[in-house]
Each structure stands twice: as C-alpha cells, then as structure tokens.
Design an enzyme around this catalytic site. Sequence first.
Site, short mmCIF file in Angstrom:
data_model
loop_
_atom_site.label_atom_id
_atom_site.label_comp_id
_atom_site.label_asym_id
_atom_site.label_seq_id
_atom_site.Cartn_x
_atom_site.Cartn_y
_atom_site.Cartn_z
CG ASP A 36 -2.11 -0.97 1.01
OD1 ASP A 36 -2.02 -1.79 0.08
OD2 ASP A 36 -3.08 -0.92 1.77
CG ASP A 280 -9.06 33.92 -35.81
OD1 ASP A 280 -9.37 35.09 -35.53
OD2 ASP A 280 -8.52 33.14 -34.99
#
Lengths: 526, 429
Positions: A36, A280
Amino acid sequence: MQLTLWTYEGPPHIGAMRVATAMKDVHYVLHAPQGDTYADLLFTMIERLPRRPPVTYTTFQARDLGGDTAQLFQNAVSEAYERYQPNAVLVGASCTAELIQDDPGGLAQALHLPVPVVPLDLPAYQRKENWGAAETLYHLVRRVVAPTQQREARAGRPARCNILGPTALGFRHRDDLREITGLLEEMGVEISVVMPWQASVKDLERLPEADFNVVLYPEIAMTTALWLERQCDQPLTRCIPIGVAGTRDFIREVATLAGLDVSAQLERHDHASWYARSVDSNYLTGKRVFVFGDATHAVAAARVAAREMGFEVVGLGTYSREFAREVREAAKQYGVEALITDDYLEVERRITELQPELILGTQMERHIAKRHGIPCAVISAPVHVQDFPARYAPQMGFEGANVLFDTWVHPLMMGLEEHLLGMFREDFEFHASAAPSHLGSARQEAPAVAPSWTPEPEQISIATASGNAPGQASGGWAPEAEKELGKIPFFVRGKARRNTERYAQERGLTLITVETLYDAKAHYSR
Amino acid sequence: MSTVIPLHPVNAQGDCGDLDLHTERGQRAVFCGLTGIIWLHRKIQDAFFLVVGSRTCAHLIQSAAGVMIFAEPRFGTAIIDERDLAGLADANDELDRVVSELLSRRQDIKLLFLVGSCPSEVIKLDLSRAAQRLTRLHHPAVRVLNYSGSGIETTFTQGEDACLASLVPELPTQDDTRQRLMVVGSLADVVEDQMRGLFKAIGIDEVDFFPPRRSTELPAIGPGTRFLLAQPFLADTTRALQARGAEHIPALFPLGVEGTTQWLQAAATAWGIPPQRVLEATQAPRQRAEQALSRHRALLSDRSVFFFPDSQLEVPLARFLHRELGMRLTEVGTPYLHRQHLASELALLPSGTRVTEGQHVDPQLDRCKQAAPDLVVCGLGLANPLEAEGFTTKWAIELVFTPIQGYEQAGDLAGLFSRPLNRRLKLVA
C-alpha cells in the site's frame, strides 16, 4: 465483484492522504499491508513533491495476522508521533486492515497523545478517493473547530473568507489557488484560511473567523462547507469560477457575500472571450464535443464549451457518482442524457457512438481519443505527470479561461487548414492519417510500455479486442463509395461511415454507392 | 526493532565473508507481489492476470505501470465489493461470472492467472479451488491457475516467484534422462536470444527458457533437467522444480562480465565442458563488455552507493558495482536474503559490508543520510524526496524493467548507475 481494467479514482484512503499531504503538520497512520506504500509515489513521482507524504504504514504481514496486529498499530502511532511531532494525527485502515477490524481509532485514543487524534472510517469496499478526501477534511474540521455563531463585527474591516478544497495531487489546484487568491485580493476580500493546502492545525481553529467560505472543489470541500454553514453561520459560494462567465458569476456571488462593488473586476479583459469572437474562430462553431470528468470540471467545461466556444455539447458525463444529480441537471440544458459511470469501456462505447469532433475528458479519454483519432484536451483528474506543468496554468479565473481556450483549440485543425483539407482531399500531403500540421509527428507509433509518471509516455497501441473501433465496415460498400469515403477528412470519416451505414440499413439498401453516401450526408445535415 | 544477527554466511566454498548482517522489521517502502504482473504479462503473451482484490490493488497496478497506455491490457482486477463481503453474493459465483465475462471478450487468452491479494487472502477466498473449477469450465480453450501476489505474503519480485511456481506443475514431463538446460526467470527477449547463442557456442544446444513467451510452449521437465537461475528471487520456483526432479546449478547471477562468465561456466561444468572452451566462445562479447564498462568506471570508481531494499537484485548488483566498477558499498538493503542462492554472491562482497534484510524505513533513511553516499538506489516513493535533499538517486525499478543481464548489457547496466551522477555534473541551475 466488478471487473475493472482501469479506475478513475483510487480507494478512499488516498483521498485522506491528499488532505494530510496538503497540510503542514498532520500525520496519517494507516493500518495497511506492504504494497500500500505505492501511494507515496503518486505524490513524489506524479506531483513531484520534494518530500515524502506524512504517512506511516504499519506494513503488517501474514505472520502478524495470527498475532497482535493491534499492538503493531499502536507502536506505529507512537513511533510516528515521536519522530514527526505532528499537531494532529489521522488514523485509519486501508482495505485489508478494514477486514481485520482492529479499530485504529480506539487504539490510537488509548495512547492519550497530547494532540487531537482523528479516526477516519473510510469504507474501502463502497467508497472512493474524492469521498475519502471530503470525509477526512470534514472529520478533521469537526475535531478541531469549536462551533460558534459569533464573529467580529464587520464594521471597519474588510470582508474575510476561507478558501476550501485545494489538496495535494489535485488537478491544477496549485495554480487555481494562486489565481483565485489574486482575484479575491483584488476585490478587497481578505483571505483568512486556505484549507487544506499548506494549512496548519492552528489555522483550522481560525476557520470560524471568516464571513464566508469559498468552495473551489465541491467534491472535496462541500461536506465541510455545509457543516460550517450550519455550525458557524458561514455562507458559502456555489459558483465555480471556470470560464469567463463562470468567473463573473463567482465575482458577483462573492460581492454579494462580502457587500462589495465589483464592476471593475467584471470588466476585466481576458483574451479568451475576444479570441472566441474573432473571425478566425468561426470554424469552431458547432463542433461536436463530448465532455467527461469529475462532476465540477465536467459541468463547467460543458458550459464553457457551449457558451464561450460555440461548440455543441453532444455528451456529458462524470465518474463522481456523489454528484450525479448536478451532472444530470446540467446535461438537460444541452438536451443530452448524462453518462454516470466509472467504467471507461462504457465511456469509450458512448464516444464511439457519438463520434464527437473533440473530447474534453481525463487522461483516460485522452487515450480513447488517440485510439479513435479524435482530438482531445484534458479537463479533469485523475492526474498525470502532465497535469503538473512547470508553467503557471490554472483552470479557474480569467487566466484559467485563457488556458482553456488555448488547450482546447490546440488539438484541433486550425481554421484555414481545415478548409484546405476539405478542398484538396486528395492532396498527397493530406493523406488519411495526416495530423494537424502544428502537432508535427504526434501520431506516430511508439513503444508500448512506459510508466504513467514519464512525461508523454504512451502512444496509440491499437484497440485489440474492443471490437468497436470506428470505421469497421459492416460490408456492402461499393468500391467507388469506399474510395469516396476515403476523401473525407479523417476526423469526420468515422461519423460519415456510421451515418451512411445507418442510413442504408434503415432503408434496407444492400449496397452503399456514392449516391447513398451523399444522400446520407444530405439527410443528416438537415 | 533492529536486531543484529551474528551470522557468518556459509558460501559455496564453505568459508565465510565477514559481513555485517542485520534483519529489520517495520514500515517498508516496497511494492507488493502484484507488481510483477507488469512485466509478466508482457513476457507471457497469451496470459491474462486477474487480480482478485480491492480498488487499492487496481489503483496500485495502474499507478505502478501506467496502464493507460494499453488499448486493453492483459491484466485487470475483480474488485471485491461490500456485497461479496456481507455474503449477499457468493464470492465464488461472482468470480465465475467475472471470468466468463472476461474470457468471452478476450478470446485470445489461453492462460488465466487468478492472482490472490491481501483482501482475498484475509477473507480466505480459495482461489486454488476456484482455478480448478474454472479450468473444468473453460477447458480446453483456457487453462486457469492461481498464485498469491498479496502484500502480506510477497514483496515485489516474489510475485514472479509465486507465478512461476504455480506454472511448474503444468510443465510436461520429459521421460528420457537426456540432459537439458533450463534457464529460469523472466529475461528480456533480446537477452534470451543472446544467451541461447552463447550456450550454443559453448556446446549446449538444448536450452529452454522458463517462463516461455507463450503458454502453449511450456518446456518439458524431467530427471535430465538441470537449471540455472537468471533471477535471484525464485526460491519457491526452485523448490517446485526440484520436486519434479530437476537439479539446480548454483552460480553467480549473470550481471556484469564476472557474473555472466561464471554463470555460463557453471552450466558448462555441469555439462562436462572445459572452462577454456567457455572463455574462447565468449571472448569477443567479454571484450566488448569490458570496453563498455571502462567508460563508466571513471565516473563510478571509488564512489559510494547505498541500496534500499527493492527487488532482491541488490546483492548481485552490489557485487557487480564493487568488483567491476570499483564502487564502495555503504549499505546493501534487500527485502529478503536467500542465503543459499546468494551464497557465492555474498562471499564476493568486501568484508564488513552492511547487508540489511527487511526494512524499517525511517531509521534506514537516517542511516542513509548519515552515510551521505554518492548514489542512493531506492524506490519511487523515496527518490525525489532524497533528490530534493541533494542526494543523487537511481530508481531501483528501472533495474527490473531494463535488460541488464549478460555481456552485451553490462555497459547499459553500468550506465544506469553512472547516468544520475553524470546528469548532476551537467546541471548547473
């Protein structure tokens, strides 16, 4: 039992670690077996923290199980306290220790340490990481903060707030915090406590002194903020300052709570909203976008996508089951059904169905996107080493809006390039797998194994057995039609193929001709 | 928590190095055996590894491996949930369902490992019975085996040991007593091919590698089988092979020129091949390796190195760094010290070397800081914090994921240690 090949969230004790690691002076003793401790590397390798997380693991082994694992736990707590001298100790169990039922809380209390001991009961077989972080914060605050409805009168002092939610291993938390701190200070709001990021236990005691709480990440901080609202009469913010509109809403909300005039802040100029309006950006209009992430980021991204980029949200989902209701509500606004799941294969199926032109998701969706050749930008945890950029790159506030604009537009074809590609489909440079020119060689094949902490590790390894890769012919394509399909730019080809096949199927056509292809195109572009 | 064991290891020659041996217990900063899946699933290309465990197991493997890179990886987790624990669902029925789901999606899988985890061990889910049941169910398309990679029983590379040990009973029986060589332990494909070539040059033609690249190519075993260990962490596998009549050839591990030569010599001796023939057959690669090593010696010689426990490769690596590159050993930590398999390795460590079996990470960090070594070999959780304190580190995990065995890789192996030092020299800011 659930078959899982990959998971969006870790177990709940990882959430607790994120809180402990964010803070200055708490230590977390975790009853857990060897292995762990992998969790340390999340912090040291992915976030690249220069210190170990303040976590002690008991590391019990099989031979301890018959003996006294309780004693082992108590020793670990005593030793950790002696060595690290924390001002509060969090204690809990990981999944395996939960099964052996040693009662870490009771065992630690029995040691009568001179600092608060906070037992964390985080059911590992039901809950997950974000929930674990939320519970940890809540229990820590409940243990340390004395409820009070009184605070210093407002007259003659600036309004004061706490910022709740930024943790270690958080998606852009470091930069969001800097951005929002700047914003609040500019408004004339004083920041009392930031929690848990770099807070001390002493800082938490001062939480009730603030007039209100700013909740940056509801998945982590909402439980605590609601408790503070009830116990300390502190209202909280509910607007998430993501996107220009989100940030403005947030500013207005804070202004109301703080009793301030904020017109100057609202007028502040950002690049993103101008760029979105500039001519654009026309090519961005109506791009079909699929959004998936934690609830907060997914909902905010969908809003920015629809209102600030002019995209069409064709899918919205989250792995945060605790916040499913909020995501369903949001999805309704876009006329889509929310996808609530923590199974990435289900997410992939939905993406395959929808064939979006852009995916805003997590690192997992980025991989799905690569397999399907769809542009993608990452908007949410789970975190990857790339989510801790060296530069300043918040998601929140006005600068955050700029970052979102850049990040989301970057994977797309540039406007003119897209047009040229449409016009000159058979140009030799625009071959089937041509990537946007500014992304260079981004789509070449690459080695299969690379750990997740390596910058830009992976490349596409082809979808092996998923069987649902786009563009799998169901048969019935005439050769000229197949050739015509090949002229369609790759990023819409999958959609065109699916639509045409569906169109043919619905009309019982056995052979798809060039005519069928264009009939279907006309049909679906109504 | 640290006890000094006044133990003098007995080496193959019967005398002993004067080592400073310690055993420690406490917090470990080491992966569990599940992590072995990361390389085992690449090695055995038609096998799937199904961990029966918790969300933590799933998270561990994806964090350690970065599994997002695979379209659909050949490993996964059957996550036990509260319904299984509360007995609302029969865990065995659930497992059968998950396996059927998996196998129906992955028709390419010929071998399925059910991999036990801490939670499955603690709730005593009997995976060996499950494996038998599932084999009956899915035979002959798929064979189902089981082993434990749980952190309460295995450390990191012990996962490979457990996996290979579970495969040993599946090896077909070789009836004749013809002498065959088996090389045991995962090696990179390129290393296998080189070794096969060297054995052939020496005069050993029949060489099997275990594990094989495909589960359908399991090597046969019988009284004529003699095996070399390619990895130092295969205690259970060794016992299982011996139980089937195979004979272990003790040797150094094939790291560096000395280790590789002695490893090849050991096999040659068992085959009655004169040592001179080995030296002749290996002359060219040995020279190449020597040359490659000399480039790194300038940077590594007389530098000190500290090993935190990680893969059980630490003792052979320390031997290589000391004897071939002239490094000084401050502490050699190893999660588990197999005194018998490592006897000849330990005998080559300089007298007085501190060898620590097990771990108690905080005091070990204190010792490391006290010793102030030039290079620290450690796991991923410790590396960056140590770098931030000014130490130069080498991630131990890279030593497991990189081809390092044999002559052609000796220079690469040295390079793994010299690169961090070299890098530190280059960076000015």
